[in-house]
Design a protein around this motif. Structure first.
Motif, PDB file in Angstrom:
ATOM      1  N   GLU A  30     -31.547 -12.502   5.373  1.00 37.50           N
ATOM      2  CA  GLU A  30     -30.398 -11.780   6.621  1.00 37.50           C
ATOM      3  C   GLU A  30     -30.264 -10.574   6.223  1.00 37.50           C
ATOM      4  O   GLU A  30     -30.023 -10.389   5.241  1.00 37.50           O
ATOM      5  N   ALA A  31     -30.195  -9.000   7.538  1.00 36.39           N
ATOM      6  CA  ALA A  31     -29.341  -8.067   7.322  1.00 36.39           C
ATOM      7  C   ALA A  31     -28.076  -7.872   7.803  1.00 36.39           C
ATOM      8  O   ALA A  31     -28.343  -8.671   9.188  1.00 36.39           O
ATOM      9  N   LEU A  32     -27.152  -6.975   7.570  1.00 34.39           N
ATOM     10  CA  LEU A  32     -25.496  -7.131   8.186  1.00 34.39           C
ATOM     11  C   LEU A  32     -25.363  -5.645   7.483  1.00 34.39           C
ATOM     12  O   LEU A  32     -25.193  -5.233   6.845  1.00 34.39           O
ATOM     13  N   VAL A  33     -24.939  -5.020   9.299  1.00 30.71           N
ATOM     14  CA  VAL A  33     -25.178  -3.126   9.023  1.00 30.71           C
ATOM     15  C   VAL A  33     -23.520  -3.188   9.390  1.00 30.71           C
ATOM     16  O   VAL A  33     -23.356  -3.803  10.225  1.00 30.71           O
ATOM     17  N   MET A  34     -22.491  -2.873   8.331  1.00 30.79           N
ATOM     18  CA  MET A  34     -21.419  -2.486   8.349  1.00 30.79           C
ATOM     19  C   MET A  34     -21.286  -0.927   9.362  1.00 30.79           C
ATOM     20  O   MET A  34     -22.170  -0.119   8.051  1.00 30.79           O
ATOM     21  N   TYR A  35     -20.100  -1.161   9.918  1.00 34.57           N
ATOM     22  CA  TYR A  35     -19.987   0.579  10.282  1.00 34.57           C
ATOM     23  C   TYR A  35     -17.859   0.887  10.098  1.00 34.57           C
ATOM     24  O   TYR A  35     -18.080  -0.180  11.158  1.00 34.57           O
ATOM     25  N   ALA A  36     -17.810   1.307  10.172  1.00 35.64           N
ATOM     26  CA  ALA A  36     -15.440   1.311   9.984  1.00 35.64           C
ATOM     27  C   ALA A  36     -15.448  -0.620   9.959  1.00 35.64           C
ATOM     28  O   ALA A  36     -14.810  -0.810  10.449  1.00 35.64           O
ATOM     29  N   TYR A  54     -20.207 -14.363   9.289  1.00 33.85           N
ATOM     30  CA  TYR A  54     -21.180 -14.579   9.392  1.00 33.85           C
ATOM     31  C   TYR A  54     -22.101 -15.217   8.484  1.00 33.85           C
ATOM     32  O   TYR A  54     -20.121 -17.068   8.384  1.00 33.85           O
ATOM     33  N   ALA A  55     -22.453 -16.926   8.464  1.00 35.15           N
ATOM     34  CA  ALA A  55     -22.487 -17.581   7.568  1.00 35.15           C
ATOM     35  C   ALA A  55     -24.198 -17.040   6.580  1.00 35.15           C
ATOM     36  O   ALA A  55     -24.334 -16.809   6.836  1.00 35.15           O
ATOM     37  N   LEU A  56     -23.821 -18.262   5.688  1.00 37.09           N
ATOM     38  CA  LEU A  56     -25.203 -18.201   4.343  1.00 37.09           C
ATOM     39  C   LEU A  56     -25.580 -19.580   4.385  1.00 37.09           C
ATOM     40  O   LEU A  56     -24.328 -20.235   3.820  1.00 37.09           O
ATOM     41  N   ASP A  57     -27.065 -20.331   3.456  1.00 38.61           N
ATOM     42  CA  ASP A  57     -27.100 -20.752   2.924  1.00 38.61           C
ATOM     43  C   ASP A  57     -27.467 -21.170   1.791  1.00 38.61           C
ATOM     44  O   ASP A  57     -27.796 -20.179   1.332  1.00 38.61           O
ATOM     45  N   ARG A  58     -27.244 -21.918   1.184  1.00 37.73           N
ATOM     46  CA  ARG A  58     -28.061 -22.226  -0.331  1.00 37.73           C
ATOM     47  C   ARG A  58     -29.157 -21.871  -0.512  1.00 37.73           C
ATOM     48  O   ARG A  58     -30.375 -21.676  -0.259  1.00 37.73           O
ATOM     49  N   GLY A  59     -29.667 -20.754  -1.214  1.00 39.93           N
ATOM     50  CA  GLY A  59     -31.046 -20.193  -1.901  1.00 39.93           C
ATOM     51  C   GLY A  59     -30.781 -18.803  -0.963  1.00 39.93           C
ATOM     52  O   GLY A  59     -32.317 -18.812  -1.068  1.00 39.93           O
ATOM     53  N   GLN A  60     -30.640 -18.849  -0.522  1.00 40.01           N
ATOM     54  CA  GLN A  60     -30.987 -17.919   0.711  1.00 40.01           C
ATOM     55  C   GLN A  60     -29.797 -16.212   0.433  1.00 40.01           C
ATOM     56  O   GLN A  60     -28.583 -16.540  -0.601  1.00 40.01           O
ATOM     57  N   THR A  61     -30.442 -15.127   1.089  1.00 36.51           N
ATOM     58  CA  THR A  61     -30.053 -13.934   0.419  1.00 36.51           C
ATOM     59  C   THR A  61     -29.633 -13.150   1.515  1.00 36.51           C
ATOM     60  O   THR A  61     -29.946 -13.049   2.552  1.00 36.51           O
ATOM     61  N   LEU A 117     -33.903  -6.275  -9.997  1.00 36.01           N
ATOM     62  CA  LEU A 117     -34.280  -7.515  -9.414  1.00 36.01           C
ATOM     63  C   LEU A 117     -35.022  -8.299  -9.191  1.00 36.01           C
ATOM     64  O   LEU A 117     -35.018  -9.734  -8.290  1.00 36.01           O
ATOM     65  N   ASP A 118     -35.625  -8.048  -9.686  1.00 37.31           N
ATOM     66  CA  ASP A 118     -36.746  -9.540 -10.395  1.00 37.31           C
ATOM     67  C   ASP A 118     -36.179 -10.478 -10.844  1.00 37.31           C
ATOM     68  O   ASP A 118     -35.518 -11.633 -10.224  1.00 37.31           O
ATOM     69  N   LEU A 119     -35.171  -9.904 -11.834  1.00 36.59           N
ATOM     70  CA  LEU A 119     -34.383 -11.137 -12.512  1.00 36.59           C
ATOM     71  C   LEU A 119     -32.912 -12.088 -11.520  1.00 36.59           C
ATOM     72  O   LEU A 119     -33.429 -13.204 -10.918  1.00 36.59           O
ATOM     73  N   LEU A 120     -32.551 -11.216 -10.145  1.00 38.75           N
ATOM     74  CA  LEU A 120     -31.693 -11.969  -9.359  1.00 38.75           C
ATOM     75  C   LEU A 120     -32.736 -13.128  -8.225  1.00 38.75           C
ATOM     76  O   LEU A 120     -32.670 -14.196  -8.345  1.00 38.75           O
ATOM     77  N   GLN A 121     -33.657 -12.341  -8.243  1.00 41.90           N
ATOM     78  CA  GLN A 121     -34.729 -12.886  -7.413  1.00 41.90           C
ATOM     79  C   GLN A 121     -34.909 -15.237  -8.238  1.00 41.90           C
ATOM     80  O   GLN A 121     -35.118 -15.882  -7.737  1.00 41.90           O
ATOM     81  N   ASN A 122     -35.934 -14.035  -9.164  1.00 39.23           N
ATOM     82  CA  ASN A 122     -36.564 -15.505  -9.819  1.00 39.23           C
ATOM     83  C   ASN A 122     -34.989 -16.185 -10.362  1.00 39.23           C
ATOM     84  O   ASN A 122     -34.913 -17.648  -9.903  1.00 39.23           O
ATOM     85  N   PHE A 142     -31.887 -21.244  -9.656  1.00 42.28           N
ATOM     86  CA  PHE A 142     -30.698 -22.295  -9.307  1.00 42.28           C
ATOM     87  C   PHE A 142     -30.597 -22.133  -8.192  1.00 42.28           C
ATOM     88  O   PHE A 142     -29.052 -23.215  -7.962  1.00 42.28           O
ATOM     89  N   ASN A 143     -31.279 -22.288  -6.735  1.00 46.62           N
ATOM     90  CA  ASN A 143     -30.487 -22.245  -5.362  1.00 46.62           C
ATOM     91  C   ASN A 143     -29.113 -21.209  -5.191  1.00 46.62           C
ATOM     92  O   ASN A 143     -28.675 -21.982  -4.322  1.00 46.62           O
ATOM     93  N   THR A 144     -29.008 -20.618  -5.580  1.00 48.99           N
ATOM     94  CA  THR A 144     -27.722 -19.769  -5.705  1.00 48.99           C
ATOM     95  C   THR A 144     -28.446 -19.412  -4.208  1.00 48.99           C
ATOM     96  O   THR A 144     -29.158 -18.629  -3.796  1.00 48.99           O
ATOM     97  N   ALA A 145     -26.762 -18.634  -3.057  1.00 48.33           N
ATOM     98  CA  ALA A 145     -26.680 -18.273  -2.124  1.00 48.33           C
ATOM     99  C   ALA A 145     -26.371 -16.504  -2.419  1.00 48.33           C
ATOM    100  O   ALA A 145     -25.384 -16.710  -3.271  1.00 48.33           O
ATOM    101  N   ILE A 146     -27.308 -16.010  -2.544  1.00 44.69           N
ATOM    102  CA  ILE A 146     -26.683 -14.381  -2.553  1.00 44.69           C
ATOM    103  C   ILE A 146     -25.974 -13.554  -1.256  1.00 44.69           C
ATOM    104  O   ILE A 146     -26.652 -13.241  -0.647  1.00 44.69           O
ATOM    105  N   ILE A 147     -25.031 -12.967  -1.454  1.00 41.98           N
ATOM    106  CA  ILE A 147     -25.149 -11.646  -1.090  1.00 41.98           C
ATOM    107  C   ILE A 147     -25.124 -10.609  -1.812  1.00 41.98           C
ATOM    108  O   ILE A 147     -24.144 -10.499  -3.255  1.00 41.98           O
ATOM    109  N   ILE A 148     -25.925  -9.853  -1.346  1.00 42.48           N
ATOM    110  CA  ILE A 148     -26.262  -8.138  -2.291  1.00 42.48           C
ATOM    111  C   ILE A 148     -25.698  -7.493  -1.041  1.00 42.48           C
ATOM    112  O   ILE A 148     -25.956  -6.501  -0.118  1.00 42.48           O
ATOM    113  N   ILE A 149     -24.447  -6.414  -1.757  1.00 46.67           N
ATOM    114  CA  ILE A 149     -24.023  -4.945  -0.889  1.00 46.67           C
ATOM    115  C   ILE A 149     -24.225  -3.898  -1.603  1.00 46.67           C
ATOM    116  O   ILE A 149     -24.389  -3.967  -2.523  1.00 46.67           O
TER     117      ILE A 149
END
Lengths: 357, 338, 410
Positions: free
Chosen positions: A233-239, A38-45, A203-208, A213-220
């Motif tokens: 973006e959403a990524l669904v994982m299985y096995a 997968y790929a992810l840009d700054r400021g994206q989740t 969640l509010d805090l993380l978003q703010n 800070f224009n952070t890229a976030i991976i939320i599991i």
């Protein structure tokens, strides 16, 4: 780092290519993550969804290099700003940990050392990467605690983790993760251990903070609601594999993979029709030691009869664009998932939505 | 927290009282005639009666115990019978508080007996605890961080092998080979610091303490190894790694502090028990400590001495427990009270 | 995965129809069902002791502080709230894992709260419990057969030689392979273990089951399986459930009636329709709006929600007056002075709030002032005539109309 960013303007900030994390055990090889990209840009989740054992946490720990020094076999490429993290030596990796890449964990109580004060633990994270005096670090930590909304930060600096409430602890963990202004933040089930009203605060805090800070976030997470509200973006994982990947709106409003349908149908929607049925996903999560042949989801899939022959049991489907366009990928043999979803699944799980159409 | 400590001390004192009572009752339940034993082999009936009176054996158990308890608080004079004391004032022995009794067998107060014998047991225990803690923790950590390697297996296997040999075997082995046959060390005789200085005291303690330490070494190595491994699997270790700390800081600053906490409890209890005397080691090396005194006095059915030792040994254990609990509060902020 | 599953999977795989047949609509309320369990003013206080040499009692943790409700026969009541609100303690007090410090729990004419431990044994058959964590609540050294069979042996329900047969029946009822009675819990997945716990609770054919967070430790795809199973069992054996959970969505599906707890007290109790679409307590409103919503994906961004500040206060030293006032967006002077009484405001709807009202329609003046005999700031009003309020379990035929501020009889 900065220079690289200018040179490869078009490269995504984080690029994971064919990541494999395998654990040799006495019973055989556990393929916890098996070819994830997968790929992810700054400021994206990016929201990674999956159940226990789907490989969602394992793959993210690999970005931080937390499997180094264990017997895990990590393969593939993890490019952060063009640098392959898997090719770095341990000392180089350590310099990035906590500075460029930070992580927050599910249970903030066990993730903090019970014997050290909250302030000292956060200050430690700062002083690892900055040559500053204890006093300067303390000032910085107090500023950070204030930023994440901890009242009386100068007093709370000297409190121990057990003296904090669950929500406050997670705020402190966020302060620890963000103290070095990382460009990538991995949040592993950050709100699962918290109450709903506190979850909303976190969640509010993380978003703010992301905005600031224009952070890229991976939320599991296992909670599709969190993904819907937090992620781009959403990524669904299985096995151990991605089974669906795309923009959140695409994945959650036009899911293309029966497992995603199962996840959506097995959680009643609190604002939806009170008479909607809960349709369970039959069977149990797969064993990673001897995963099912073909598509790993086939033993639990109710739509196998719509795929010709025994394709589902013999051949692993590729992660390819579905009928709805190039960026929405799915790993499924079904030829026309869209119409099955609209005609068979929606009427079952959300009769009110079906009528609207 | 001091209130907590005070409560522990009160409970400890009650415990010791109960301990002395139980010891009393057990000894009186024994078939041996105390007065006869105390008096000696060729005693007339009349002499036995006098001895009985002198030591208070003519009175019921609870009165004897009450007298004993009073002696601990206020001190006592021996013989117990007032008429005897007045008849022969020159034989009266004053036993100051806390009086643990008078041994007819040794012809001394139990206090002075213990004063003579205890330093040896304490010396042995102190040197032994330093030895086994140092090597046990060191080897345990080494085994933990190299888990599964040859070093790990070697350490665990070797300490287990040593553990499998009984103490008297190791003690005799040391004496016979290291001292007599190979002449690597002088034959150890207990030397107080006052006589031989710290070095003389220490050199004579090497062998017996090492013998004693080897008994504990294996379990401390295994415990340390298990605790370190457990703590390295904790979530906060992952957090420490995620901060970018190097592995040394992760291990020593975050891993060990939690891992070694349970060792404090074990050490406290083991050390407390040892202060009451190491019977086998003291016997093998003929070191006149509390362990040897225990053996001699119980063989001689010397009730006052036995009760005194039991009480002293019990106090050591109780005291060490209180110290451990207070130490815990300092180590672990979650235990800190009020 | 067990052999049993592999065998079924190898055959043809699950079919859509079979799965849909298992999918359940939410349980419906039967308003005429008689109550099987009546909880009245239940209190569970735990003493707090000083740290001195003598440990005097210096206060109470009022984990459950006077709650009343009824569970209809074969029906289910949901008990929701955040951690520390006392919902699990309430469940344990009702099943007498704790001895309640006050109030009563009426079951078939007897008071479970006061029965002696000896007299409790026959009653334990009737009231069973399902626990949250299917990993720690099953003894790892006992086989499934002995876990499920233990209640049968203890209560001598079936002859010894019949125990195994009964155990196998029970395993089949909860959807496990009956041949697996001699396996150990670690050979099962989380969802299967929870089924074992359910089989154990079912063994004595109880009339009431207290289910304490029965699905919150399970993976989402498994939660629905277990909830559906509970629904089947409820229908088949006519069991009444007290369903304790923090997840409002699961509760809504399973329980036609729901009570919301905050710091030891019930703040709102109503039928599903009312509670989820027209909640009157600001806490219920905040809880409902707090959960992230999948549907938001279509719109993007965060959902509009009521944001509560801070955390739940400690039950050792709860706020005066209304316990919720420290986090309440509506709190005013009266809330600190007077505890809001539980008012019935609809046919099956009770709420404890001075400013009760639907979202956005909260009244400007306290609705409770006149009833309590105080002025709008909560100070005693000498001219007022307070009404005797007695919070009875269940609902009455008369209620207080919030808009007209009068008692209505339909």
């Amino acid at each position: 780092m900065e220079q690289n960013a200018h040179m490869d303007e078009k490269q995504p900030f984080l690029k994971v290519e064919n990541l494999k994390v395998h654990f040799p055990t006495q019973d055989g090889l556990v393929k916890a993550t098996d070819g994830l990209s997968y790929a992810l840009d700054r400021g994206q989740t990016l929201g990674i969804v999956g159940e226990s054992g789907s490989g969602k946490s394992v793959s993210s720990s690999a970005i931080l290099g937390l499997h180094r020094g264990t017997n895990a076999k990590v393969e593939g490429r993890i490019l952060l700003d063009g640098v392959d993290l898997l090719a770095l030596n341990n000392a180089e990796m350590r310099k990035l940990r906590g500075k460029e890449i930070a992580m927050i964990f599910q249970d903030p109580l066990s993730a903090m050392h019970p014997y050290y004060t909250v302030g000292n633990q956060i200050a430690e994270a700062y002083r690892v990467h900055h040559k500053v005096s204890k006093k300067a670090a303390r000032t910085r930590v107090i500023d950070m605690l204030e930023l994440v909304g901890i009242p009386q930060p100068d007093v709370r600096f000297d409190s121990y983790p057990h003296q904090f409430s669950g929500g406050m602890r997670q705020r402190a963990m966020i302060a620890m993760a963000l103290i070095n202004d990382p460009s990538l933040l991995i949040a592993d089930e950050p709100t699962t251990a918290l109450d709903v009203t506190v979850q909303a605060q976190i969640l509010d805090l993380l978003q703010n903070l992301q905005r600031e800070f224009n952070t890229a976030i991976i939320i599991i997470t296992h909670d599709l609601g969190v993904v819907a509200e937090m992620a781009d973006e959403a990524l669904v994982m299985y096995a151990g594999r991605a089974v669906e990947h795309g923009r959140v709106k695409e994945v959650l409003t036009h899911p293309q993979m029966p497992y995603t349908w199962g996840l959506l149908s097995s959680v009643p929607d609190i604002t939806g029709d009170p008479n909607a049925r809960m349709v369970p996903v039959p069977g149990n999560p797969p064993s990673l030691l001897s995963p099912p042949t073909g598509c790993a989801f086939h033993p639990r899939c109710v739509h196998r009869d719509k795929v010709p022959g025994d394709l589902c049991t013999t051949e692993l489907p590729d992660l390819v664009p579905g009928p709805r366009g190039g960026l929405h990928l799915k790993r499924c043999h079904l030829a026309d998932p869209e119409s099955i979803y609209q005609n068979e699944v929606i009427p079952e799980i959300a009769p009110d939505l079906a009528e609207e159409r | 927290m001091w209130a907590y400590a005070a409560r522990r001390v009160v409970i400890g004192i009650l415990l010791l009282l109960a301990l002395s009572l139980v010891t009393f009752i057990l000894f009186f339940a024994s078939p041996a005639d105390q007065a006869k034993l105390a008096c000696g082999k060729q005693c007339t009936q009349a002499q036995i009666a006098v001895t009985e009176k002198a030591l208070g054996y003519d009175k019921p158990v609870y009165e004897q115990w009450a007298g004993f308890a009073k002696g601990v608080v206020a001190g006592r004079d021996f013989p117990i019978d007032q008429a005897q004391r007045e008849a022969a004032p020159e034989t009266v022995t004053h036993c100051a508080a806390p009086c643990l009794g008078f041994s007819k067998y040794y012809g001394e107060t139990v206090n002075s007996l213990i004063k003579d014998y205890a330093p040896i047991s304490i010396s042995l225990a102190v040197v032994a605890v330093v030895l086994w803690l140092f090597f046990g923790v060191l080897l345990g950590i080494a085994a933990a961080v190299t888990k599964g390697s040859i070093l790990d297996r070697g350490i665990v296997g070797l300490t287990l092998l040593v553990y499998a040999f009984p103490t008297f075997f190791i003690g005799v082995f040391f004496l016979k080979y290291v001292v007599v046959k190979w002449g690597l060390l002088d034959y150890p005789y207990y030397t107080p610091i006052a006589e031989g200085g710290v070095w003389g005291w220490l050199t004579n303690l090497w062998l017996p303490s090492l013998t004693l330490a080897l008994v504990f070494l294996a379990s401390y190595v295994r415990m340390t190894r298990a605790f370190v491994l457990e703590s390295l699997g904790e979530d906060y270790i992952r957090t420490a790694k995620a901060k970018g700390l190097n592995s040394r800081a992760v291990l020593f600053k975050h891993g060990l502090r939690a891992a070694l906490t349970p060792l404090v409890t074990m050490t406290g209890i083991d050390f407390g028990t040892l202060l009451g005397g190491a019977i086998i080691t003291e016997s093998v090396f003929a070191y006149p400590g509390l362990g040897l005194l225990t053996v001699q006095s119980s063989q001689a059915w010397d009730l006052p001495t036995v009760v005194g030792i039991v009480l002293i040994a019990g106090s050591f254990v109780v005291l060490m427990n209180i110290i451990v609990d207070i130490a815990y509060a300092f180590i672990d902020p979650r235990v800190r009270l009020g | 995965m067990t052999e049993y599953d592999e065998a079924t999977a190898a055959a043809s795989g699950p079919s859509l129809d079979a799965v849909l047949a298992q999918a359940h609509a939410p349980a419906q309320l039967d308003p005429n069902a008689p109550p099987v369990l009546t909880v009245r003013d239940l209190e569970m206080h735990f003493p707090v002791r000083s740290t001195g040499v003598v440990r005097r009692k210096i206060g109470d943790v009022k984990a459950v502080d006077g709650i009343s409700f009824q569970i209809p026969k074969g029906g289910s009541l949901g008990l929701v709230g955040e951690s520390g609100c006392g919902k699990s303690t309430a469940g344990r007090a009702i099943t007498r894992l704790y001895k309640p410090t006050g109030g009563s729990v009426e079951f078939e004419g007897r008071d479970l709260a006061k029965v002696s431990n000896r007299g409790l044994k026959p009653l334990r058959r009737e009231v069973q419990m399902i626990f949250q964590d299917p990993y720690s609540s099953l003894n790892p050294r006992h086989t499934v057969g002995s876990i499920v069979g233990a209640p049968l042996r203890i209560h001598n329900v079936v002859p010894k030689d019949q125990t195994l047969k009964r155990v196998q029946e029970l395993l089949e009822v909860v959807g496990l392979n009956p041949e697996h009675y001699n396996r150990y819990p670690n050979e099962f997945s989380g969802g299967q273990r929870q089924r074992i716990g359910i089989a154990r609770a079912l063994a004595l054919q109880p009339k009431v089951i207290v289910a304490d967070e029965p699905v919150s430790a399970l993976d989402v795809s498994i939660q629905a399986q277990v909830v559906n199973l509970l629904q089947d069992l409820q229908r088949e054996f006519d069991i009444a459930f007290l369903f304790i959970a923090h997840d409002l969505a699961v509760v809504r599906h399973f329980c036609p009636e729901v009570a919301v707890m905050y710091l030891g007290k019930i703040v709102e109790i109503a039928d599903r329709e009312t509670l989820y679409s027209r909640p009157n307590h600001p806490y219920t409103q905040a809880l409902l709006s707090a959960a992230p919503d999948v549907k938001q994906a279509a719109i993007g961004g965060r959902r509009e929600r009521i944001r509560l500040e801070g955390d739940v206060p400690s039950p050792i030293n709860p706020p005066s007056g209304c316990h919720f006032r420290t986090r309440c967006p509506l709190a005013r002077e009266i809330c600190a002075k007077v505890e809001p009484p539980m008012l019935q405001i609809g046919p099956r709807h009770k709420v404890a709030c001075h400013f009760a009202g639907e979202l956005g329609q909260h009244p400007a003046d306290p609705v409770t002032a006149r009833i309590l005999g105080v002025d709008n700031a909560g100070n005693p009003d000498p001219g007022a005539s307070p009404v005797e309020l007695d919070d009875q379990p269940g609902f009455s035929d008369v209620w207080f109309d919030l808009k007209a501020r009068t008692t209505v009889k339909p």
